[in-house]
Every structure is written in structure tokens, then in C-alpha cells.
Design a protein around this motif. Structure first.
Motif, PDB file in Angstrom:
ATOM      1  N   ASN A 132      -4.159  -8.265  -9.229  1.00 28.49           N
ATOM      2  CA  ASN A 132      -5.021  -9.440  -9.294  1.00 28.49           C
ATOM      3  C   ASN A 132      -4.417 -10.531 -10.152  1.00 28.49           C
ATOM      4  OD1 ASN A 132      -6.326  -7.362 -11.493  1.00 28.49           O
ATOM      5  ND2 ASN A 132      -6.398  -9.477 -12.260  1.00 28.49           N
ATOM      6  N   SER A 178      -5.046 -11.578  -3.280  1.00 33.26           N
ATOM      7  CA  SER A 178      -6.301 -11.300  -2.583  1.00 33.26           C
ATOM      8  C   SER A 178      -7.450 -11.063  -3.554  1.00 33.26           C
ATOM      9  CB  SER A 178      -6.151 -10.073  -1.679  1.00 33.26           C
ATOM     10  OG  SER A 178      -5.815  -8.926  -2.443  1.00 33.26           O
ATOM     11  N   CYS A 179      -7.142 -11.066  -4.868  1.00 38.54           N
ATOM     12  CA  CYS A 179      -8.160 -10.799  -5.889  1.00 38.54           C
ATOM     13  C   CYS A 179      -7.883 -11.636  -7.128  1.00 38.54           C
ATOM     14  CB  CYS A 179      -8.159  -9.318  -6.249  1.00 38.54           C
ATOM     15  SG  CYS A 179      -9.364  -8.844  -7.528  1.00 38.54           S
ATOM     16  N   LYS A 227      -9.322 -12.212 -11.167  1.00 32.26           N
ATOM     17  CA  LYS A 227     -10.188 -11.797 -12.269  1.00 32.26           C
ATOM     18  C   LYS A 227     -10.402 -12.993 -13.180  1.00 32.26           C
ATOM     19  CE  LYS A 227      -8.975  -9.023 -15.807  1.00 32.26           C
ATOM     20  NZ  LYS A 227      -8.754  -7.764 -16.575  1.00 32.26           N
ATOM     21  N   LEU A 253     -11.387 -11.821  -3.236  1.00 33.31           N
ATOM     22  CA  LEU A 253     -12.199 -10.947  -4.072  1.00 33.31           C
ATOM     23  C   LEU A 253     -12.280 -11.571  -5.460  1.00 33.31           C
ATOM     24  CD1 LEU A 253     -10.813  -7.430  -3.081  1.00 33.31           C
ATOM     25  CD2 LEU A 253     -12.978  -8.463  -2.377  1.00 33.31           C
ATOM     26  N   ARG A 280     -13.519 -10.969  -9.296  1.00 32.76           N
ATOM     27  CA  ARG A 280     -13.852  -9.963 -10.305  1.00 32.76           C
ATOM     28  C   ARG A 280     -14.097 -10.692 -11.626  1.00 32.76           C
ATOM     29  NH1 ARG A 280      -9.165  -5.593 -10.925  1.00 32.76           N
ATOM     30  NH2 ARG A 280      -9.755  -5.351  -8.726  1.00 32.76           N
ATOM     31  N   GLU A 308     -16.734  -8.894  -6.552  1.00 32.32           N
ATOM     32  CA  GLU A 308     -16.219  -7.550  -6.303  1.00 32.32           C
ATOM     33  C   GLU A 308     -16.887  -6.582  -7.265  1.00 32.32           C
ATOM     34  OE1 GLU A 308     -11.952  -5.132  -6.301  1.00 32.32           O
ATOM     35  OE2 GLU A 308     -12.298  -6.810  -7.678  1.00 32.32           O
ATOM     36  N   ARG A 346     -21.643  -4.414  -8.404  1.00 36.83           N
ATOM     37  CA  ARG A 346     -20.961  -3.230  -8.932  1.00 36.83           C
ATOM     38  C   ARG A 346     -20.507  -3.499 -10.366  1.00 36.83           C
ATOM     39  NH1 ARG A 346     -16.051  -2.039  -5.988  1.00 36.83           N
ATOM     40  NH2 ARG A 346     -16.258   0.158  -6.524  1.00 36.83           N
ATOM     41  N   SER A 359     -17.989  -2.248 -13.607  1.00 32.93           N
ATOM     42  CA  SER A 359     -16.777  -1.511 -13.964  1.00 32.93           C
ATOM     43  C   SER A 359     -16.723  -1.288 -15.469  1.00 32.93           C
ATOM     44  CB  SER A 359     -15.543  -2.300 -13.503  1.00 32.93           C
ATOM     45  OG  SER A 359     -14.371  -1.749 -14.039  1.00 32.93           O
ATOM     46  N   ALA A 402      -7.726  -0.577  -5.189  1.00 36.46           N
ATOM     47  CA  ALA A 402      -8.241  -1.781  -5.833  1.00 36.46           C
ATOM     48  C   ALA A 402      -7.103  -2.530  -6.507  1.00 36.46           C
ATOM     49  CB  ALA A 402      -9.312  -1.418  -6.856  1.00 36.46           C
TER      50      ALA A 402
END
Length: 340
Positions: free
Chosen positions: A131, A155-156, A158, A182, A184, A209, A231, A233, A305
């Protein structure tokens, strides 16, 4: 008998990174080199980050000096686990033990002429998804960073939250990155339970995400997870006794330094997965050796992930070619040992 060398490197970040536990401006690395009578050297690193892991640099250095004296009493063919256990008995400091563990794996791979990932499993991934990390505290800078990450093939993303104007920055990042990215969020435990629930409810329409470490502590994490649709984490809380198998999160972030190296991370990943949670790997802005270790172990675990290992470009160093991010992925180094 092995010989040991230890040296210190201090590396500045190109741009200071704001987090809930303070601003990161530089990283101190302690490089640990273990050379056998055969002349093969294995290298590892300790990367303490005191506001995050509570380990001062001098304490880590003292532990490594103790480990060096212990390792020099073994012969070249002594089992690595035996050597590591002896170090742990003398001083159980995971971030320092990680340096020894990495050096042992690096040396083993170099002696065998194989990359570490292939020592860990027969079918590692060829490349690990990673990420982009955004710490910008204003909307425009956050949006610019998100657009750059999108164009680079990530693609992600944070995004650090709990540092001001979260709603504005999340909206700006989502708009710039596009609907497929995504997203995060990482709060580094900045909120209490009620604050976390309110914040996640406000930010969730952006499409998340998951939210990483919204609060500290297993009971608090569980309370938040029970009240939000997003979700959740676990990161820092993973260090708490019993947290890995307590069902307090949907995913768990594991780090080489906090786990005491590759062997410790593999063991913790097994516990997390046995409890039904997803595993991903990240760093505390480690140096090249720590990042390489993270890539090898993530590949061995076949982590799906995006992992928080795309941080070397934030440091004022020449990033090794083997660890450059391309299209949101880091290919597993193919050289012997850690490959850097």
C-alpha cells in the motif's frame, strides 16, 4: 567461531510523517553482521522506534552487544534457533532479536545460494502487494499524494487519521484516488471507544477496506468492532498478551521488529490465522534489510492484503533496485539470503 560487527545508521525522512504518537523525522538503524569461519556474512537490522515500541536506541544497542558476545561462543554449524534462544534468555527485546534473526536467515540463504522465501516454503509468491501511505495533514496535499499513488499503480492507500481534518482528507483522497482504490485508515490508537465509533461512522461512506488500530487495547478494539460496520484491524494491540487469538479484529498487522524477526512473525501469523483473522505485514519505516525480510515472509505466507512495506522511498537513501515498488507490488528479491 563467528565474528560479529555492529554499526549505527541514522536516516532522515524526506518529509516528516505525522502520526498519533508523534512526528517521525528520522530512523535509527543498528546493522548487525554475523560472519562465519567460511567467510559468509549474514546481515540484519534493528529499527527501534521509541514512541511506538518503547525501546530506546541505547537499550537496543546494549542488547545487541550482549548477543554478540553470546554468538561468538558458538561454532558455524550451531542451529540458528539455539543461538536465538540463548540471546532471548539474556535479553528478551524483540526489536533487537530481530537483527540477530535476520542475520541468521540471511547467512543461511547465502550459504545455500537461495533466497530466504524459498527456505521458508516451496511455493512463495513472486511479488507482494503493498500500500501507499499518506500522512499529509491538509486536503490538497493528501489528494495530490492519492493521485500520485493511483498513477503509480497502487491498488491500496493507507491514510493516517486522528491527526486533524480527517473527514476532509478522507473525502479528498477518495475523490483523487477513484472508486476502485482500497482505502485503509490508520489511527494509531488516537481515539477512545466513543470517539472511534463516531469517527468511523462519519468516514465509512467513503468506502473503507478497514480501520487499523482505532483504539488501543483488546477490550476497546472488541467494543469498537461490535458497534461499527467497517472491518477493524489490530496493530499495536497485537503486542498484548493473548490478543492474537482473542478475536478482537478482522485482520492483524504483523511487523518484523515487533515479532522479533522472521521466525517470530511466522509463529504469530499461525496464531492469527487459527483464530480466523487475516494477516498482513508492515514495517515501522525499517531500512532495506527489514523491508526485504518483510517481503520474504509475506511471500512465504502468501499474504493477499496489501502490506505496509512500500516505505523505503520515504527515506533519504538510494532504494535498492530489488526493493523498488512497481505497479503497487514489490517483487521478492531473487538473490541469496535477503537479497540486498
Amino acid at each position: 567461531m563467528p565474528t560479529v560487527a555492529l554499526h549505527h545508521e541514522s536516516i532522515r525522512l524526506h518529509t516528516p510523517l505525522p502520526t498519533a504518537f508523534g512526528e517521525i523525522r528520522e530512523r535509527d538503524l543498528l546493522i548487525f553482521e554475523l560472519t562465519g569461519a567460511d567467510g559468509v556474512t549474514g546481515r540484519g537490522e534493528a529499527a527501534p522506534l521509541t514512541p511506538y515500541d518503547g525501546v530506546p536506541l541505547d537499550v537496543c544497542a546494549e542488547a545487541l552487544a550482549v548477543y554478540a558476545s553470546i554468538l561468538q561462543s558458538y561454532d558455524d554449524d550451531a542451529p540458528g534457533v539455539l543461538m536465538l534462544d540463548a540471546c532471548r534468555e539474556a535479553a528478551d527485546i524483540p526489536v533487537a532479536l530481530a537483527a540477530v534473526d535476520l542475520a541468521l536467515w540471511d547467512r543461511a540463504g547465502r550459504r545455500a545460494g537461495r533466497p530466504v522465501a524459498s527456505l521458508l516454503t516451496d511455493e512463495p509468491l513472486d511479488a507482494v502487494p503493498v500500500n501507499a501511505t499518506i500522512g499529509a495533514v491538509d486536503r490538497q496535499s493528501a489528494a495530490s499524494a492519492a493521485a500520485a499513488a493511483r498513477d503509480a499503480g497502487y491498488s491500496c492507500i493507507k491514510l493516517k487519521v486522528g491527526v486533524g481534518d480527517d473527514a476532509g482528507r478522507v473525502a479528498a483522497v477518495r475523490a483523487a484516488a477513484g472508486p476502485q482504490m482500497l482505502l485503509r485508515l490508520d489511527a494509531n490508537g488516537a481515539w477512545d471507544v466513543e470517539q472511534a465509533v463516531r469517527a468511523i461512522e462519519v468516514l465509512s461512506p467513503a468506502g473503507l477496506e478497514f480501520v487499523e488500530e482505532p483504539v488501543h487495547g483488546l477490550q476497546a478494539l472488541r467494543a469498537v468492532r461490535e458497534r461499527v460496520a467497517a472491518r477493524v484491524s489490530m496493530d499495536e494491540t497485537a503486542e498484548d498478551m493473548g490478543a492474537l487469538i482473542a478475536g478482537g479484529a478482522d485482520a492483524v498487522c504483523l511487523k518484523i521488529s515487533r515479532c522479533g524477526g522472521i521466525a517470530g512473525l511466522l509463529a504469530q501469523a499461525a496464531l492469527v490465522r487459527s483464530g480466523g483473522a487475516e494477516v498482513y505485514v508492515a514495517s515501522t519505516f525499517d531500512g532495506p534489510l527489514g523491508i526485504a525480510a518483510g517481503v520474504h515472509v509475506a511471500a512465504a505466507l502468501r499474504v493477499q492484503a496489501a502490506c505496509g512495506l512500500a516505505t523505503l522511498e520515504a527515506l533519504d537513501i538510494d532504494v535498492p533496485e530489488a526493493l523498488r515498488v512497481r505497479g503497487g507490488m514489490i517483487r521478492v528479491p531473487t538473490g541469496p539470503g535477503l537479497g540486498v
